[in-house]
Design an enzyme around this catalytic site. Structure first.
Site, short mmCIF file in Angstrom:
data_model
loop_
_atom_site.label_atom_id
_atom_site.label_comp_id
_atom_site.label_asym_id
_atom_site.label_seq_id
_atom_site.Cartn_x
_atom_site.Cartn_y
_atom_site.Cartn_z
N LYS A 22 0.85 -1.20 0.00
CA LYS A 22 0.00 0.00 0.00
C LYS A 22 0.88 1.25 0.00
CE LYS A 22 -1.80 1.69 4.07
NZ LYS A 22 -1.54 3.10 4.32
N ASN A 23 1.91 1.26 0.85
CA ASN A 23 2.67 2.50 1.04
C ASN A 23 3.72 2.73 -0.03
OD1 ASN A 23 1.04 2.99 3.20
ND2 ASN A 23 2.52 2.38 4.74
N ARG A 91 -4.55 9.90 4.24
CA ARG A 91 -3.35 10.70 4.57
C ARG A 91 -2.50 10.91 3.33
NH1 ARG A 91 -0.74 14.21 8.09
NH2 ARG A 91 1.51 13.99 7.81
N CYS A 115 -5.64 7.63 9.30
CA CYS A 115 -5.86 7.01 10.62
C CYS A 115 -5.66 8.04 11.73
CB CYS A 115 -4.85 5.88 10.83
SG CYS A 115 -5.31 4.39 9.98
N ARG A 120 -1.71 14.77 13.23
CA ARG A 120 -0.87 14.41 12.07
C ARG A 120 -0.54 15.69 11.32
NH1 ARG A 120 -2.31 8.75 9.41
NH2 ARG A 120 -0.07 8.81 9.02
N PRO A 121 0.39 16.45 11.90
CA PRO A 121 0.70 17.77 11.33
C PRO A 121 1.36 17.65 9.95
CG PRO A 121 2.21 17.21 13.12
CD PRO A 121 1.18 16.13 13.08
N ASP A 306 4.10 0.45 12.12
CA ASP A 306 2.90 -0.17 11.54
C ASP A 306 2.73 -1.62 11.96
OD1 ASP A 306 3.01 1.68 8.39
OD2 ASP A 306 2.39 2.21 10.43
N ARG A 398 -8.88 -0.52 4.38
CA ARG A 398 -8.04 0.54 3.79
C ARG A 398 -6.68 -0.01 3.38
NH1 ARG A 398 -6.61 4.54 7.47
NH2 ARG A 398 -5.27 4.99 5.71
C1 EPZ Z 1 3.67 7.04 6.55
O1 EPZ Z 1 2.82 8.02 7.09
C2 EPZ Z 1 2.79 5.81 6.33
N1 EPZ Z 1 1.72 6.14 5.39
C3 EPZ Z 1 2.21 5.35 7.65
O2 EPZ Z 1 1.49 4.15 7.39
C4 EPZ Z 1 3.35 5.03 8.61
O3 EPZ Z 1 2.79 4.69 9.85
C5 EPZ Z 1 4.23 6.29 8.76
O4 EPZ Z 1 4.71 6.69 7.48
C6 EPZ Z 1 5.44 6.03 9.65
O5 EPZ Z 1 6.16 4.92 9.21
C7 EPZ Z 1 1.99 6.08 4.06
O6 EPZ Z 1 3.10 5.83 3.64
C8 EPZ Z 1 0.83 6.37 3.15
P1 EPZ Z 1 5.53 10.38 8.81
P2 EPZ Z 1 3.35 9.56 7.19
O7 EPZ Z 1 5.40 11.67 8.07
O8 EPZ Z 1 4.17 9.86 6.00
C9 EPZ Z 1 5.27 13.41 12.48
C10 EPZ Z 1 -0.21 2.60 7.68
O9 EPZ Z 1 -0.63 2.01 8.68
N2 EPZ Z 1 5.15 14.47 11.45
O10 EPZ Z 1 6.75 9.55 8.61
O11 EPZ Z 1 2.18 10.41 7.50
C11 EPZ Z 1 4.05 12.50 12.51
O12 EPZ Z 1 3.02 13.05 13.32
C12 EPZ Z 1 0.11 4.08 7.76
O13 EPZ Z 1 0.03 2.07 6.57
C13 EPZ Z 1 5.16 15.80 11.86
O14 EPZ Z 1 5.24 16.09 13.05
O15 EPZ Z 1 4.29 9.46 8.47
C14 EPZ Z 1 4.62 11.24 13.11
O16 EPZ Z 1 4.69 11.38 14.51
C15 EPZ Z 1 -0.24 4.65 9.10
N3 EPZ Z 1 5.04 16.77 10.91
C16 EPZ Z 1 6.03 11.18 12.53
O17 EPZ Z 1 6.33 12.53 12.13
C17 EPZ Z 1 4.95 16.47 9.57
O18 EPZ Z 1 4.87 17.42 8.74
C18 EPZ Z 1 6.16 10.24 11.33
O19 EPZ Z 1 5.27 10.67 10.35
C19 EPZ Z 1 4.93 15.11 9.18
C20 EPZ Z 1 5.04 14.13 10.14
#
Ligand code: EPZ
Length: 427
Positions: A22-23, A91, A115, A120-121, A306, A398
């Site tokens: 998916k990702n 997302r 989710c 999720r900033p 995950d 999803r």
């Molecule tokens: C990706 O989400 C994945 N989604 C998520 O998979 C996965 O859990 C996550 O990476 C972490 O591995 C997809 O690839 C579509 P991040 P993403 O930006 O990109 C903080 C699943 O179950 N952050 O790496 O949104 C954020 O809050 C899903 O398949 C900021 O603070 O994750 C988190 O604490 C769930 N500001 C951390 O960073 C930002 O601008 C990691 O988020 C962006 C992120």
């Protein structure tokens, strides 16, 4: 919303082919907006998030044909500014920022959904795109960005965010000049996106390491691609086998993508055999292994967030006490409350989750809540005495094509039911 009805305690045995990732699929689908023409992408999982992402592409003039994991996308030579209401539903729609900035120098979109894993900033996404010279404005419900010509830059991520890195790559491949990105996420899904973009003619170096360099090009062209197996789905099934006991073969998964989990399962007493030539993994477990004292979810190549909810279930039924922590989504402990309803001895504290182990889980009615929590509760139900009903299963759809189909192939007693259907849980 459909529900799952599961009668626990069946050992798992058999083989299944894992769905495409998916990702990896979601950013690659977004990347097809970078050049007009026809794309053939194979092994795409038929899941709700993919369908929603394809809905956004159609809003922007793309034509889509998706059957039996084969996806054909025809991107328009000009991208009309279209409303993208589906952005609120997932997302990954956040990637429209980078891809539309890269292709046409502007975007106007609602905030993404996804989710509930805490806030999720999108601050890292916005700070990065501004480095290219973009002007970005936020309102209560939407984000608008504009840049007449993107200029290559150097940007260091405050945190190795996967989505923010993917946005910077999608915007940078057509920027003028070079871009250097530091403190990058190293997840395999980022490397898959870069592989696909290189097939389109992009010049990207260093993906999978801390620093990525992009040489902007004038034009990209459509490419074909085969999506690799989903490491989180494969990991979910490996953990299910470790929790209930059994002997399963998972096909079409590169073992190196689940190497951290493989190490962990071996520590609990499982046998895991990997074949990197044929991309297969065998998991053997007697279902009564020993817990490991401490697991912490961190960015790749460490233990993946995950798989954290699924691991919480495993630690609940293994013998011995343990502590589980998530440094990626620090509020992602909702599974504990549902697990406690089934009899797990589990306590969420400030610094993580404390688990007693050796729980005899008992079937009851629980709520999926979000994608990976739902998958975790399927594992709990498979390990529990009696019948479990999991509600709000749309969340699971999803990210999993059909978790009941896959688990039944491995011998589980699990069926889908409509929300209103009665279930006799006495038996
Ligand atoms: C990706 O989400 C994945 N989604 C998520 O998979 C996965 O859990 C996550 O990476 C972490 O591995 C997809 O690839 C579509 P991040 P993403 O930006 O990109 C903080 C699943 O179950 N952050 O790496 O949104 C954020 O809050 C899903 O398949 C900021 O603070 O994750 C988190 O604490 C769930 N500001 C951390 O960073 C930002 O601008 C990691 O988020 C962006 C992120």
């Amino acid at each position: 919303m459909p529900k799952l009805v599961i009668r626990g305690k069946n050992r798992l045995a058999g083989k299944i082919t894992v769905q495409g990732s998916k990702n990896s699929s979601l950013p690659i689908i977004a990347a097809t907006l970078l050049a007009g023409g026809e794309y053939h992408i194979d092994n795409v999982p038929d899941i709700l998030d993919v369908r929603k992402m394809l809905g956004i592409l159609k809003d922007l003039g793309s034509r889509v044909d998706f059957t039996d994991s084969k996806l054909i996308i025809r991107t328009a030579d000009r991208i009309d500014s279209g409303d993208m209401p589906d952005c609120r539903k997932l997302r990954a729609s956040i990637l429209m920022m980078g891809v539309l900035m890269g292709r046409r120098g502007c975007f106007d979109m609602p905030y993404p959904g996804g989710c509930r894993l805490g806030t999720r900033p999108v601050n890292y996404h916005i700070a990065g795109l501004k480095q290219y010279g973009a002007m970005i404005e936020e309102t209560e419900s939407s984000i608008f960005g504009k840049c007449d010509s993107l200029t290559g830059c150097e940007y260091t991520f405050a945190y190795p965010s996967i989505g923010a890195l993917e946005n910077m790559i999608l915007a940078g491949v057509l920027a003028t000049g070079s871009t250097i990105l530091n403190n990058c996420a190293k997840e395999p899904e980022v490397c898959d996106l870069c592989d696909f973009l290189r097939k389109m003619g992009a010049k990207i170096y260093g993906d999978g390491t801390d620093t990525i360099v992009i040489e902007g090009v004038d034009k990209l062209t459509p490419a074909d691609y085969v999506i690799p197996g989903d490491r989180i789905v494969a990991g979910t099934y490996m953990i299910a086998c470790a929790a209930v006991g059994g002997n399963i073969l998972i096909q079409k998964i590169e073992p190196r993508r689940v190497r951290y989990l493989t190490k962990l399962l071996k520590k609990t007493g499982c046998h895991v055999f990997t074949d990197s030539v044929n991309n297969e993994i065998i998991t053997l477990a007697d279902g009564g292994g020993r817990a490991v004292p401490y697991i912490c979810a961190r960015p790749y190549p460490e233990f993946p967030t995950d798989l954290q909810p699924q691991t919480m279930v495993l630690l609940s039924v293994l013998h011995g006490s343990s502590k589980l922590k998530d440094e990626v989504f620090v509020e992602r402990y909702g599974t504990a409350k549902e697990l406690a309803k089934m009899g797990a001895d589990i306590q969420v504290e400030e610094d993580g989750v404390y688990i007693k182990g050796s729980a005899r889980l008992t079937g009851t009615t629980v709520k999926a809540g979000n994608l990976r929590q739902g998958a975790a509760l399927v594992i709990a139900a498979l390990a529990a005495d009696g019948i479990t009903i999991i509600e709000e299963c749309r969340h699971i759809m999803r990210g999993y094509e059909d978790i009941a189909r896959d688990m039944r192939r491995l011998g589980a007693d699990i069926v889908w039911k409509n929300e209103t259907e009665n279930v006799d849980i006495s038996g």
